[in-house]
Structures are given as structure tokens and as C-alpha cells.
Scaffold this active site. Structure first.
Site, PDB file in Angstrom:
ATOM      1  N   CYS A  56       0.871  -1.213   0.025  1.00 39.16           N
ATOM      2  CA  CYS A  56      -0.023   0.097   0.190  1.00 39.16           C
ATOM      3  C   CYS A  56       0.807   1.085   0.031  1.00 39.16           C
ATOM      4  O   CYS A  56       1.967   1.253   0.527  1.00 39.16           O
ATOM      5  CB  CYS A  56      -0.985   0.074   1.035  1.00 39.16           C
ATOM      6  SG  CYS A  56      -1.811   1.550   1.413  1.00 39.16           S
ATOM      7  N   GLU A 101      -7.860  -0.580   1.445  1.00 39.79           N
ATOM      8  CA  GLU A 101      -7.921   0.866   1.153  1.00 39.79           C
ATOM      9  C   GLU A 101      -8.964   1.479   1.857  1.00 39.79           C
ATOM     10  O   GLU A 101      -9.009   2.628   2.470  1.00 39.79           O
ATOM     11  CB  GLU A 101      -7.616   1.171  -0.109  1.00 39.79           C
ATOM     12  CG  GLU A 101      -6.355   0.926  -0.864  1.00 39.79           C
ATOM     13  CD  GLU A 101      -5.245   1.158  -0.083  1.00 39.79           C
ATOM     14  OE1 GLU A 101      -5.187   2.442   0.560  1.00 39.79           O
ATOM     15  OE2 GLU A 101      -4.030   0.398  -0.151  1.00 39.79           O
ATOM     16  N   HIS A 146      -8.190   2.379   5.373  1.00 45.53           N
ATOM     17  CA  HIS A 146      -7.565   3.447   5.511  1.00 45.53           C
ATOM     18  C   HIS A 146      -8.531   4.816   5.669  1.00 45.53           C
ATOM     19  O   HIS A 146      -8.636   5.637   6.428  1.00 45.53           O
ATOM     20  CB  HIS A 146      -6.790   3.791   4.648  1.00 45.53           C
ATOM     21  CG  HIS A 146      -5.226   3.073   4.843  1.00 45.53           C
ATOM     22  ND1 HIS A 146      -4.712   3.140   5.936  1.00 45.53           N
ATOM     23  CD2 HIS A 146      -4.557   2.310   3.965  1.00 45.53           C
ATOM     24  CE1 HIS A 146      -3.540   2.113   5.778  1.00 45.53           C
ATOM     25  NE2 HIS A 146      -3.479   1.846   4.654  1.00 45.53           N
TER      26      HIS A 146
END
Length: 616
Positions: free
Chosen positions: A141, A330, A333
Site C-alpha cells: 500500500c 484501502e 484507511h
């Protein structure tokens, strides 16, 4: 209906009653993939200079400013045909800044290297060896592991210690046991571990107002969109949308947030925007590095970008990089989670190939719940469904599955893992044929020496269910047609009822209505003498005034716990069992212990947005 001898044999097997195998999912997470078409290759870490750049870029040397430098507003995005949209800028370093050509092994560099080695399960030598270079070159990432103004949650993998942040502070937390089965040696250690995972997040604009954010989003419904300027060249648009829909649903299944794909609202009303690009992309201040290393990046409260030079594949593929797994990471996040170096966690920064059936593990579920809380709510019915099968030796065994019904949805609860089945909830009409599609009042399994029958109740009617053929009876062997009026099958029982359950100890069905309970004698097909009675008289409070008093939502005998439970709202009361009274004779018969939150005993029973009940 089984004969009495047959039922007798079945009842002898009750002591060996075991949780059933997982019911088959009603929608698949697996779909075919298309072949990739990468155009650029990422530069690899090969020497001290590139290693120093790597450590600096991802916050190992010192925290990186990341939040607040996300992509531009959608209105500022270049058109799809813009030449810079999918091209890598030659004048910009892939790390975004310049470094000395000949880095020296300064103490800060050596210390950063040791931290990186430790968290990646490598010997902390402080020397750039082949194993360390290989770890740096893994697909990962693009979000830094340590950011300015944000607490990191970095957990040492394959270790008995949990490392708090990259500073190496140890919580001395046992992590090699399975927390799902409740066998952790220290609840205090587990609590401290979870608190570390959800360390407060403070950013510059919020810090000016003195606020500390524990959950990224304050609203309960988030809208997302795959933007038209950022479709992938590798998968069909429908396939991309399906993967993202699945990724959002996987988070929704374990937290009290709903996610909805919105294709029509103004872009300013979309909470999470997703897109693919190459090099300089989508008006983003960060460039992708090409195929082979950084595959995506995301921003807290913001957007998610995927490097279309990577070989993204659908979940069923055993090659390339799973777009589903990257998307789930993701989204974590965006929701506020940092990287977690923990075996099995989806929030590990490096991409680790996953076997079929990848799901969020305990660490991820508890980390997100520390930010947003657990899922709570009332239930229409809760019950154990008993079924028969023959084992490998040809012996007849009884098994059970636990089900929770709410409105038009239901969940299968896996007691051994203390969570719901992956992919739930699903619609009642999909799994239970011939009964009302929503709003079930009660489930009753009458199980005696002479009778074995299961019933669903709603309103003034009830349905008998044929477990052999997995559908409600239209007409049973006795000639009864269904649905029937409750007053016909259970004389003098009022309708609609709140809930009911069958007590095998006295072979009565207990029907609950408002503040009263009716004991129905199934042998004599009549209400038992001296009933109805007040619920509080039949099920007295162990502690004064700690009682539901009336309007019970669900009554449930749990074979896992060998106990009866009464549910009301978000809480439950456990009924004093015969075993409880043997241990403490002062306890009243059928007394109710202190109420507790349902979510403390049965975890992760979460709604999903109605648009996600049908995945295709």
C-alpha cells in the site's frame, strides 16, 4: 411425523448434539478475471540510496505528512482523455523528494532499518541484506506506515509481543492465540491491544479546534462511487463495481455503518471516490510508480486510487493482485485504520496472497469497532435449528445451527467462532421458503416423545416447517392446511403474540403477550392451569427491578449455553437453569439474571444497506 421409537432414539442422541456445519452461502464472492495490460515497471530497492528513499517515503525515518495532501476535488480532475492522466511524470522522483546520491549509514538510518526489520520478522541487524531488500520490494500500500499527527498502530507479526507504534514500545500482549474462541490468557492485555489499535487520530485542521477523532465518519450512511474518469483497463466496469461493492459490504458486516453506491448525486455529496490511474493520475499530488510495488493509496475521510499498471484480478484468480483484498485494505484507511503488522490482518502494508475465502479477521474487526462501536439492535426471533445427518460411520447424529431474524434478514451464527457466517445477512425469503418474508414473531420447536414439529408465528397465523424439504407445509400428514390461525392450533392463545419458546423440561410452550405469559400444554392441547400469569411471577428477577417486565422480543433456548434467554431491545436476560440452582439453591426457579447487552454475548450481527442484500 416420526414414530415414538424413532423419536426416542433421536432423543438419546441429544447429549451429542453439536453445532452444525456452515450453511452454504447464498451469494458467491468469486468471479472470473481478465488479463492485465501493465505499461510501466516500478523501480526496485537495490542499494543504500534506494533503501533510504523507501524508509523515508513510508515514515520509518521520521513521520510523513500524508493527510491533507490528497487529490483535488472532482470538479478539478482532468478529463479522461488528458495525456497526463495515465502517464508517469519523468521529472518527479517516485518518492516525491530528492536524496543525497551516497547516503551514509547514520544512526537514524540504522535505527529505521532495524524497526523495519523487526516489524517484518527479520533479524534486526541494521544492515541492508538481501532479505531486507526483498521485504522492501514486496507489493504494498502507498499509505505511509508513520504519519505526522496520526498515531500508528503497528503490531509485530509472528510474535508474542504486540509492538505499540514504530517506536518499539511493547505491550507484552499475547497474540498467538485465537481471540475468537475466548481463550485469551489476559482480558486486560487484549483490551490494551485494542486500545492501541484505535489510538486517537488528530489532524491539523481538527487539532486547531481541539478535537480528537476516534471515528472518521460521524454519519451512519456513506456514499461511494467509482468515478468515470478512473475506470480500470483490466476489468469490466461491472466487475470493478461488484468488487468494490463486496469490499464495502465486508466492512459493513462487522461495523455499524452502511455503504451505498451512488451514481447520480453531485460529486460533492459522495463520501468515498474510487478510481484507477497510472503515473500522474486523477489530479492527485502523488504519482504511482508502475507495476511491481505500490498498488494503491487512500486518504482518511477521502479518496482511493489504484495503480492500473498493477495486475489486478477478480477474487477467484490465483494470480496477480486481488482487487478485492486491496480495496478492503484501502477502505480501512479511509475509515481511519492505520497499518497493522499482524499475521492475518488485512491492514498489513504488504500484499500477501490470500487463499480463497479471504475475510476480515478478529484483529481487523475489533480495530474498526474500537473506532465506530459494535453493532446493536433488537431481533424478531432467535433459535437453534436442529437437523439430522449420518456421520462417516453411518451413525445418526443431531446437529444445530443458530439463527437470528430481524425484519426481512437473517444471520447464521457460528458459536464456535463467536461471529456470524461470512456473507450474512441474507433475506429470509432466500433461505426459508414459504414463511412470511419479514416480521416473524416467534419460532417454536416442539420436541417430545410423540411429536417433532417446528413452527413460525406471525400476526394471527402460524406455519409448520418441513425441514426435510426445506419449505413450509401447505398441508401436513394430519391434514392441517397452512398457514393456520393461532386460535385453531393453540386454543385460547391470544394473537398476535410477542414471542414464544418450547421448554423441554415440562413440555410446555410459553407464549409471551405484553406483560403476561401463557403456558400451553402440548400433550393436552390446552393452556395449563392457572395461566396466564405475569411474566415477572413466572420469571422473577434475581436482582430487584432488573427485569424486562413485558413486550419480550425473543425467547431462545441455546444448546451452546444450555440456557434460556429472553431478549428485549438491545439487551438480554439469562434464565436461571437447573444447573445454576444446583450450584446456588437460593436462586429462584426460572429467575432472570442481570441484563446484559446482546452484542457482548453474540458479536458482529450487523445490518448492511438494502442495496447490498443482492450482490449482483
Amino acid at each position: 411425523m416420526p414414530t415414538a421409537p424413532a423419536l426416542g432414539a433421536l432423543l438419546l442422541l441429544l447429549g451429542a448434539l453439536t453445532p452444525g456445519h456452515q450453511e452454504k452461502l447464498f451469494h458467491s464472492r468469486d468471479h472470473s478475471d481478465l488479463q492485465p495490460s501493465p505499461q510501466h515497471q516500478a523501480e526496485l530497492v537495490t542499494d543504500l540510496q534506494s533503501a533510504q528513499q523507501f524508509l523515508s517515503k513510508y515514515g520509518w525515518t521520521e513521520p510523513v505528512k500524508w493527510e491533507g495532501t490528497s487529490s483535488k476535488n472532482a470538479a478539478e480532475l482532468p478529463r479522461y482523455g488528458d495525456a497526463d492522466l495515465m502517464q508517469e511524470g519523468a521529472s518527479i522522483s517516485r518518492y516525491g523528494q530528492e536524496f543525497p546520491l551516497e547516503p551514509t549509514q547514520a544512526p537514524a538510518f540504522v535505527e529505521a532499518l532495524r524497526k523495519f526489520q523487526t516489524l517484518n520478522g527479520l533479524p534486526a541487524t541494521g544492515k541492508l541484506d538481501d532479505s531486507t531488500i526483498a521485504a522492501m520490494n514486496k507489493p504494498r500500500c502507498g499509505v505511509p506506515d508513520n504519519q505526522i499527527g496520526k498515531e500508528s498502530a503497528i503490531v509485530k507479526s509472528n510474535s508474542n509481543n504486540v509492538t505499540e507504534k514504530a517506536s518499539g514500545k511493547s505491550l507484552n500482549t499475547t497474540t498467538n492465540q485465537n481471540p475468537e474462541n475466548g481463550t485469551s490468557t489476559s482480558k486486560i492485555r487484549k483490551k490494551r491491544f485494542l486500545q492501541m489499535l484505535a489510538a486517537p487520530v488528530r489532524y491539523k485542521d481538527q487539532a486547531n479546534q481541539g478535537s480528537t477523532v476516534r471515528g472518521a465518519f460521524s454519519k451512519k450512511l456513506l456514499k461511494w462511487r467509482l468515478i468515470g474518469e478512473g475506470y480500470s483497463s483490466q476489468l469490466s466496469i461491472d466487475e470493478q463495481r461488484y468488487v468494490f461493492k463486496t469490499a464495502f459490504r465486508m466492512w459493513s458486516e462487522v461495523m455499524p455503518l452502511d455503504f451505498e453506491e451512488d451514481l447520480t448525486s453531485p460529486m460533492s455529496l459522495i463520501d468515498v471516490k474510487l478510481g484507477f490511474g497510472r503515473g500522474r493520475h486523477l489530479g492527485c499530488t502523488r504519482s504511482f510508480d508502475g507495476s511491481g510495488q505500490e498498488f494503491a493509496h487512500a486518504w482518511f475521510l477521502g479518496d482511493i486510487h489504484f495503480d492500473d499498471d498493477e495486475h489486478f484480478t477478480a477474487p477467484s484468480s490465483d494470480s496477480g493482485i486481488s482487487l478485492l483484498k486491496v480495496a478492503v485494505h484501502e477502505i480501512g484507511h479511509v475509515l481511519g485504520l492505520s497499518h497493522i503488522y499482524q499475521t492475518g490482518s488485512i491492514m498489513q502494508p504488504n500484499y500477501i496472497p490470500q487463499e480463497a475465502g479471504f475475510e476480515l479477521d478478529w484483529t481487523d474487526r475489533k480495530a474498526i469497532q474500537m473506532l465506530y462501536g459494535t453493532c446493536e439492535g433488537s431481533f424478531d426471533a432467535v433459535f437453534d435449528w436442529i437437523w439430522k445427518e449420518r456421520n462417516q460411520y453411518g451413525e445418526l447424529v443431531l446437529r444445530y445451527n443458530t439463527y437470528f431474524f430481524r425484519n426481512a434478514w437473517y444471520w447464521l451464527y457460528e458459536n464456535r467462532k463467536n461471529r456470524t457466517r461470512y456473507g450474512d445477512p441474507v433475506t429470509v425469503s432466500l433461505g426459508w421458503h414459504g414463511i412470511p418474508a419479514e416480521g416473524i414473531d416467534a419460532f417454536v420447536h416442539v420436541w417430545t416423545w410423540t411429536e417433532d414439529a417446528t413452527y413460525f408465528f406471525k400476526g394471527t397465523q402460524y406455519w409448520r416447517y418441513d425441514s426435510e424439504n426445506d419449505q413450509a407445509y401447505i398441508k401436513d400428514a394430519q391434514g392441517n392446511q397452512y398457514p393456520r390461525l393461532i386460535s385453531e392450533g393453540f386454543p385460547k392463545i391470544p394473537s398476535p403474540i410477542n414471542t414464544a419458546f418450547f421448554d423441554r423440561r415440562d413440555q410446555f410452550i410459553y407464549f409471551f403477550k405484553d406483560a403476561h405469559v401463557y403456558a400451553f400444554d402440548v400433550k393436552r392441547n390446552m393452556v395449563a392451569n392457572h395461566y396466564p400469569k405475569r411474566i415477572i411471577d413466572v420469571f422473577p428477577a434475581v436482582v430487584r427491578n432488573n427485569h424486562p417486565f413485558g413486550n419480550i422480543d425473543a425467547a431462545y433456548y441455546a444448546y451452546t449455553h444450555n440456557s434460556i434467554f429472553l431478549f428485549k431491545g438491545k439487551e438480554y436476560w439469562k434464565v436461571v437453569s437447573d444447573k445454576d440452582r444446583q450450584q446456588n439453591p437460593k436462586l429462584p426457579r426460572n429467575g432472570l439474571f442481570l441484563k446484559k447487552n446482546i452484542s457482548e454475548q453474540w458479536t458482529d450481527i450487523c445490518n448492511v444497506h438494502s442495496s447490498m442484500l443482492k450482490m449482483r
